[in-house]
Enzyme design. Structure first.
Site, short mmCIF file in Angstrom:
data_model
loop_
_atom_site.label_atom_id
_atom_site.label_comp_id
_atom_site.label_asym_id
_atom_site.label_seq_id
_atom_site.Cartn_x
_atom_site.Cartn_y
_atom_site.Cartn_z
N GLN A 210 46.53 34.55 46.37
CA GLN A 210 45.26 35.26 46.48
C GLN A 210 44.12 34.27 46.68
OE1 GLN A 210 46.69 37.85 42.79
NE2 GLN A 210 44.61 38.42 43.34
N PHE A 241 48.35 41.27 42.41
CA PHE A 241 47.92 41.92 41.17
C PHE A 241 47.27 40.96 40.18
CE2 PHE A 241 51.57 44.43 42.82
CZ PHE A 241 50.85 45.54 43.22
N GLU A 245 46.34 34.61 41.65
CA GLU A 245 44.95 34.13 41.74
C GLU A 245 44.91 32.64 41.41
OE1 GLU A 245 41.94 36.53 39.81
OE2 GLU A 245 40.48 34.91 39.84
N ARG A 323 35.12 39.53 30.43
CA ARG A 323 35.15 40.88 31.01
C ARG A 323 35.53 41.91 29.93
NH1 ARG A 323 34.88 43.56 35.94
NH2 ARG A 323 34.47 41.67 37.13
N ARG A 355 45.16 42.85 37.37
CA ARG A 355 44.39 44.06 37.72
C ARG A 355 43.58 44.61 36.54
NH1 ARG A 355 47.39 48.46 41.57
NH2 ARG A 355 45.60 49.04 42.79
N PHE A 357 41.60 42.61 34.68
CA PHE A 357 41.09 41.31 34.25
C PHE A 357 40.36 41.38 32.91
CE2 PHE A 357 38.53 37.38 34.90
CZ PHE A 357 39.47 36.55 35.46
N ALA A 527 38.77 40.45 41.50
CA ALA A 527 37.64 41.18 40.95
C ALA A 527 37.28 42.39 41.82
CB ALA A 527 36.43 40.26 40.76
N GLU A 728 40.78 47.51 41.24
CA GLU A 728 41.16 47.45 39.83
C GLU A 728 40.76 48.66 38.98
OE1 GLU A 728 39.02 43.61 39.69
OE2 GLU A 728 40.64 43.02 38.36
N1 MTE Z 1 47.05 46.67 45.73
C1 MTE Z 1 48.25 46.22 46.19
N2 MTE Z 1 48.95 47.03 47.00
N3 MTE Z 1 48.73 45.00 45.85
C2 MTE Z 1 48.04 44.16 45.00
O1 MTE Z 1 48.49 43.06 44.71
N4 MTE Z 1 46.00 43.83 43.64
C3 MTE Z 1 44.93 44.49 42.90
C4 MTE Z 1 44.18 45.48 43.80
N5 MTE Z 1 45.10 46.33 44.49
C5 MTE Z 1 46.78 44.61 44.49
C6 MTE Z 1 46.32 45.88 44.92
C7 MTE Z 1 43.96 43.56 42.34
S1 MTE Z 1 44.31 42.79 40.89
C8 MTE Z 1 42.75 43.32 42.95
S2 MTE Z 1 41.60 42.32 42.24
C9 MTE Z 1 42.40 43.93 44.23
O2 MTE Z 1 43.45 44.74 44.76
C10 MTE Z 1 42.08 42.83 45.22
O3 MTE Z 1 41.82 43.31 46.47
P1 MTE Z 1 40.40 43.91 46.93
O4 MTE Z 1 39.34 43.12 46.26
O5 MTE Z 1 40.44 43.72 48.40
O6 MTE Z 1 40.42 45.34 46.50
N1 HPA Z 2 37.96 38.91 38.15
C1 HPA Z 2 38.93 38.16 38.69
N2 HPA Z 2 38.90 36.86 38.74
C2 HPA Z 2 37.84 36.23 38.22
C3 HPA Z 2 36.80 36.96 37.65
C4 HPA Z 2 36.85 38.36 37.60
O1 HPA Z 2 35.96 39.05 37.08
N3 HPA Z 2 35.88 36.09 37.20
C5 HPA Z 2 36.37 34.87 37.51
N4 HPA Z 2 37.55 34.95 38.13
MO1 MOS Z 3 42.59 41.02 40.48
S1 MOS Z 3 43.22 40.81 38.54
O1 MOS Z 3 41.00 40.41 40.05
O2 MOS Z 3 43.39 39.70 41.18
#
Ligand code: MTE
Ligand code: HPA
Ligand code: MOS
Length: 776
Positions: A210, A241, A245, A323, A355, A357, A527, A728
Site C-alpha cells: 500500500q 486492509f 501499509e 485514532r 481497516r 486503524f 486512512a 474504512e
Molecule cells: N477494499 C478491498 N477490496 N481491499 C482492501 O485491501 N482496504 C481497506 C479499504 N477497502 C481494502 C478495501 C482499507 S484498510 C483502506 S484504508 C481503504 O480501502 C484504502 O483505499 P481508499 O483510500 O482508496 O478507499
Molecule cells: N490511517 C492509516 N494510516 C495512518 C494514519 C491513519 O489515520 N495516520 C498515519 N498513518
Molecule cells: Mo487502511 S487500515 O488505513 O490501510
C-alpha cells in the site's frame, strides 16, 4: 465536426457518480489480472524464505546456518550483519529490525533469509537453522505490559471538562473493564516481493504494498543506496486492509538484500502460515471505564483507559492509539471526559494498520457503555444513543468533539431516523420480544448502531498526493497517481474523475501501475483517503491539460475559453463539437503540452499531537446499521438473519463500488467481532496461523437479507466531487451484529442483566455469557 444544435451540451458530462464496474473486474474474474506472483519471472530468478524465531524473547548467542547452507538447492543465506545499510523497517520509530539482531522479541520474528533454486527448497532449508538462544522473560499480554509499564511509546492523554467532578456528583455511575480482540488482515494475496537488480547498484522491487514510497526508502536505507536508485512498483494487491501499509517493508527489504548480494532476481513469497506468524494485525484493546449518567441515560462524565497490544515494536501503534482516542466519542457528545491510552509492549507480532486503524476500537467502547446503561435503565439502547448524539448545529450546541474539532456536518439524526424507519426497527423489536417469550432455546436479538468516522490521515503531512495524466495522439489517456489498488476500486474512481474532466468515455482512460519513478514521495494508500487525495491530484492534472486544450481550441476555432465544453468525447467550441482526438492531434502539431502533473494537499487540517487537540479531520463519514440475529443458547451458535446498512458516501463517485465497500467492510467487521480469534499459547506462539484454526467469515455467514444503501448527502467539505471516503468507516456498522447477539443473550434473563460478553463473540464466548446470565 458535429453540429452543436444536435447535441445537448448543457448536460454535464457525468462519468463520475455512475455505477461503473471495477476497471479490472473482467480481468479479476477471468484470472488474467496480474498480481506480483503472476509477473513473468526473469531468467536466473531465485527464491527466498525466512528463518523464524521459535522464542518469544531471547538473546541470540549463536546462529549456526551450516545445515541451511548444505541443504538441497540452497544458494546463499543472509543475516542481520549482511546489510550494507541499516537493518531497519520501522515506519516512524526505528525499533524494527528487518532481521533479528542479537535478540528475538517474538515467536515468528525473521532471523535469516535463505535463497534457493525453488520456493520449496528455500522453505525446507529455512527450517534447518540452529539458533542458540538465552531465554529472557517475555511479556505476553497487554495487561501484563501495563502492570510492568512496558510501552512502545509514552502514554497519551486527553481530557475536557472535569470528569472527576462529574463522576463524584453522578446520579448513576457504572464502572467496569472490557476488551476486544485483534484481527488478522487475511488479504487473499499474501506478502510478496520480487527484487530485480539493475545496473550501477540500482534495484527494482515489484511488490504487494500500500506504500511504494516507504518500500523505496526502506530498501534504499537497507542497501545504503540513494532513493533515486530504487524503483518500487505495484500493479495491484489482492487485498491489503492495512496489513501492507508498513509491513510489506520487511519482505521488500529482505528480497532486495538477496538480489543486491547475488545480482540475481529474487522472489520472496510468504506462505500463509509464515505471513501470519511474521506480520502484525489489528490491535487488541483492553479498557477500563467509569461513567456518570442521569436517569434518562445522558452521559455526564466519563473516564476511559485503553491499553493496546502493540507487540514488540512501535510500528503504527501511536497513530492507531490516537485514532482510538479521537473516536471514543463516536456520534456522542462527551462533556466531561478523561482518556488515557497506552501502547502495551508485548513479545508478539508488531501490530499495525487494519481497516479502521483504531477508530473501531475507540468507538465500540462508548457503544458498549451505552448498551450497558440502557439495560440498567430498562430502556431501548436506541433511545439512549439518540439522547447522547452530537447537536445538529451551533444553535443546538454540543457539537464540538473532545479534541476540539467542530462537528460541522452532523447528519446522524436524519440518517438514523431513516434507517430506523426503513428497517421497521420498533415493530421488529416487539416481534422479537414476542418470539423470545415463546422460544426457550432459540433467542433473537436486535440492535441499531450508528457511527461517525473522521476522514484524513491523523498525521497531517501525509494528506498530500500527486498524479500524472498523459494524453496520447489517438485521444487515449493514461493516468498515474500515487495511490495503490487493492481491490477497493481506487483506479476506477480516479479514471472516472479524469474521464469526467476531459469529457471522454471512461473506456478511453487507463490507469497504470503505481511506480515510485513516476510520482515521488507518496503517502500510503490508507486512512480511506485514496480517492480523496489522488482523485483531486488527478483532477488537477487533467484540468491543466483541459485548460491548454481550451485555449488552443479557441485560437483554432474561435469563441471564448470560458465557453469551451468537454463532453461525450467532443470538445465544444464556438458553436461546434470537434472530436477530442482531432483537437489533441492539432494541438500536438502546434506544440501544446498534452500531459501534466497534478498535486493536492488537503486544506484546513491542524493537529497538535502534544495536547491532542485540533481539527485533524477534513470531514466525517456517517452510517448506521440494524442487525437481527438468532442465537442457540444451548450451543452458542448464531446466525445473522437480516442486516440493514445506510452509509453516507456523500455524492458517491461510484455507487456500485461504494455499496461493495460497505458490504465487504460490514462482513469483515462482523468477522472481527464474532468468529476471528487470535490465540497465543503460554510460550507466546500464535496457534491460530492458518484458515484451519482462524475463522474468517465465509459466504454462508453473510445474511440472506442484506440491505445496503447509500444515504443521500453532499459533502460539506470541498472533497472530490463532494464525495465521501468509504474504505474504512463501514467496518463500524457490524457493531450492530455484536450488540444484537448481546441483546439475544440478555433476553435469557428478560433483558435485565448485562451479559458479560467480550469480543470476539465466538460461540464459546456466547455460551459462557449465556451461562453467566442464567446463573447470575
Ligand atoms: N477494499 C478491498 N477490496 N481491499 C482492501 O485491501 N482496504 C481497506 C479499504 N477497502 C481494502 C478495501 C482499507 S484498510 C483502506 S484504508 C481503504 O480501502 C484504502 O483505499 P481508499 O483510500 O482508496 O478507499
Ligand atoms: N490511517 C492509516 N494510516 C495512518 C494514519 C491513519 O489515520 N495516520 C498515519 N498513518
Ligand atoms: Mo487502511 S487500515 O488505513 O490501510
Amino acid at each position: 465536426m458535429k453540429d452543436l444544435a444536435q447535441t445537448n451540451t448543457s448536460a454535464p458530462w457525468a462519468e463520475v457518480g455512475k455505477p461503473h464496474p471495477h476497471e479490472s473486474a473482467v480481468l479479476h474474474v477471468c484470472g488474467t489480472a496480474n498480481y506480483t506472483d503472476d509477473l513473468p519471472e526473469l531468467q536466473g530468478t531465485l527464491h527466498a524464505a525466512l528463518g523464524l524465531s521459535t522464542q518469544a524473547h531471547a538473546k541470540i548467542n549463536n546462529i549456526n546456518l551450516d545445515a541451511v547452507r548444505a541443504a538441497d538447492g540452497v544458494v546463499a543465506v543472509y543475516t542481520a550483519k549482511d546489510f550494507p545499510g541499516t537493518n531497519e523497517c520501522g515506519p516512524i520509530i526505528k525499533d524494527d529490525p528487518i532481521l533479528a539482531n542479537g535478540k528475538v522479541e517474538y515467536v515468528g520474528q525473521p532471523v535469516f533469509v535463505v535463497v534457493a533454486h525453488s520456493h520449496d527448497h528455500a522453505r525446507r532449508a529455512a527450517r534447518l537453522g540452529k539458533i542458540d538462544y538465552e531465554t529472557l522473560t517475555p511479556i505476553l499480554h497487554p495487561r501484563a505490559a501495563r502492570d510492568a509499564e512496558s510501552y512502545v511509546l509514552p502514554p497519551m492523554s486527553l481530557s475536557r471538562g472535569d470528569a472527576q467532578q462529574a463522576l463524584e456528583k453522578a446520579p448513576n455511575r457504572i464502572r467496569g473493564s472490557w476488551q476486544v480482540g485483534g484481527q488478522e488482515q487475511f488479504y487473499l494475496e499474501g506478502q510478496i516481493a520480487y527484487a530485480i537488480p539493475k545496473e550501477a547498484n540500482g534495484m527494482a522491487v515489484m511488490c504487494s504494498t500500500q506504500h511504494p514510497s516507504e518500500m523505496q526508502h526502506i530498501v534504499a536505507h537497507a542497501l545504503a543506496i540513494p532513493s533515486h536508485s530504487v524503483q518500487v512498483e505495484c500493479r495491484r494487491m489482492g487485498g491489503g486492509f492495512g496489513g501492507k501499509e508498513s509491513q510489506s517493508g520487511l519482505w521488500a527489504a529482505a528480497a532486495a538484500l538477496c538480489a543486491f548480494h547475488l545480482k540475481r532476481p529474487i522472489k520472496l513469497r510468504a506462505d500463509r502460515d509464515d505471513d501470519m506468524m511474521v506480520t502484525g494485525k489489528r490491535h487488541e484493546f483492553h479498557y477500563e471505564y467509569d461513567v456518570a449518567y442521569d436517569e434518562q441515560g445522558l452521559i455526564l462524565g466519563a473516564r476511559f483507559e485503553m491499553v493496546s497490544r502493540a507487540g514488540f515494536s512501535a510500528d503504527l501503534s501511536g497513530p492507531v492509539a490516537t485514532r482510538a482516542v479521537c473516536h471514543v466519542d463516536n456520534t456522542y457528545y462527551l462533556s466531561n471526559v478523561d482518556i488515557r491510552a497506552m501502547c502495551g509492549k508485548t513479545n508478539t507480532q508488531s501490530n499495525t494498520a487494519f481497516r479502521g486503524f483504531g477508530g473501531p476500537q475507540g468507538a465500540i467502547l462508548i457503544e458498549y457503555v451505552i448498551d450497558e446503561i440502557a439495560r440498567l435503565l430498562g430502556q431501548d439502547a436506541l433511545d439512549v444513543r439518540k439522547l447522547n448524539f452530537y447537536g445538529r448545529n451551533d444553535a443546538e450546541g454540543r457539537n464540538v468533539t473532545h479534541y476540539g474539532q467542530k462537528v460541522a456536518d452532523n447528519i446522524i439524526h436524519e440518517l438514523v431516523a431513516e434507517i430506523e424507519a426503513s428497517s421497521s426497527y420498533r415493530a421488529r423489536r416487539l416481534a422479537i420480544n414476542e418470539f423470545n417469550a415463546q422460544s426457550p432455546i432459540l433467542k433473537k436479538g436486535l440492535a441499531l448502531t450508528p457511527h461517525k468516522f473522521g476522514i484524513a490521515f491523523n498525521v497531517t503531512h501525509l494528506n498530500q498526493a500527486g498524479a500524472l495524466v498523459h494524453v496520447y495522439l489517438d485521444g487515449s489517456v493514461l493516468v498515474n497517481h500515487g495511490g495503490t489498488e487493492m481491490g477497493q476500486g481506487l483506479n476506477t474512481k480516479v479514471a472516472q474523475v479524469v474521464a469526467h474532466e476531459l469529457g471522454v468515455p471512461l473506456s478511453q482512460v487507463r490507469v497504470s501501475a503505481t511506480d515510485t519513478t513516476k510520482i515521488a514521495n507518496t503517502s500510503a494508500t490508507a486512512a480511506s483517503t485514496g480517492a480523496d487525495l489522488n482523485g483531486k491530484a488527478a483532477q488537477d492534472a487533467a484540468r491543466q491539460i483541459r485548460e491548454r486544450l481550451s485555449e488552443f481550441a479557441v485560437k483554432t476555432y474561435g469563441g471564448n475559453v470560458a465557453d469551451v465544453r468537454f463532453s461525450d468525447g467532443q470538445i465544444y467550441c464556438n458553436g461546434s463539437g470537434i472530436a477530442f482526438e482531432e483537437v489533441v492531434n492539432k494541438a500536438y502539431f502546434a506544440r501544446v503540452q498534452l500531459w501534466s502533473d497534478g498535486f493536492y494537499a488537503t486544506p484546513h487540517l491542524q493537529w497538535d499531537s502534544k495536547t491532542m487537540t485540533g481539527s485533524p479531520f477534513s470531514y466525517y463519514a456517517y452510517g448506521a446499521a440494524v442487525s437481527e440475529v438468532i442465537v442457540d443458547t444451548l450451543t452458542g451458535e448464531w446466525k445473522l438473519l437480516r442486516a440493514d446498512a445506510l452509509y453516507d458516501a456523500g455524492n458517491s463517485l461510484n455507487p456500485a463500488i461504494d455499496v461493495g465497500q460497505v458490504e465487504g467492510a460490514f462482513i469483515q467487521g462482523m468477522g472481527w467481532l464474532t468468529t476471528e480469534e487470535l490465540v497465543w499459547n503460554a510460550n507466546g506462539k500464535l496457534t491460530t496461523h492458518a484458515p484451519s484454526t482462524y475463522k474468517i467469515p465465509a459466504i454462508s455467514d453473510c445474511p440472506e437479507d442484506f440491505r445496503v444503501r447509500l444515504f443521500k448527502n453532499t459533502n460539506v467539505a470541498d472533497s472530490i466531487h463532494r464525495s465521501k471516503a468509504v474504505g474504512e468507516p463501514p467496518l463500524l456498522l457490524p457493531f450492530s451484529v455484536f450488540f444484537a447477539i448481546r441483546d439475544a443473550i440478555a433476553s435469557v434473563a428478560d433483558g435485565k442483566i448485562n451479559p458479560p460478553l467480550t469480543a470476539p463473540a465466538t460461540s464459546e464466548a456466547i455460551l459462557r455469557a449465556v451461562t453467566a446470565v442464567q446463573t447470575l
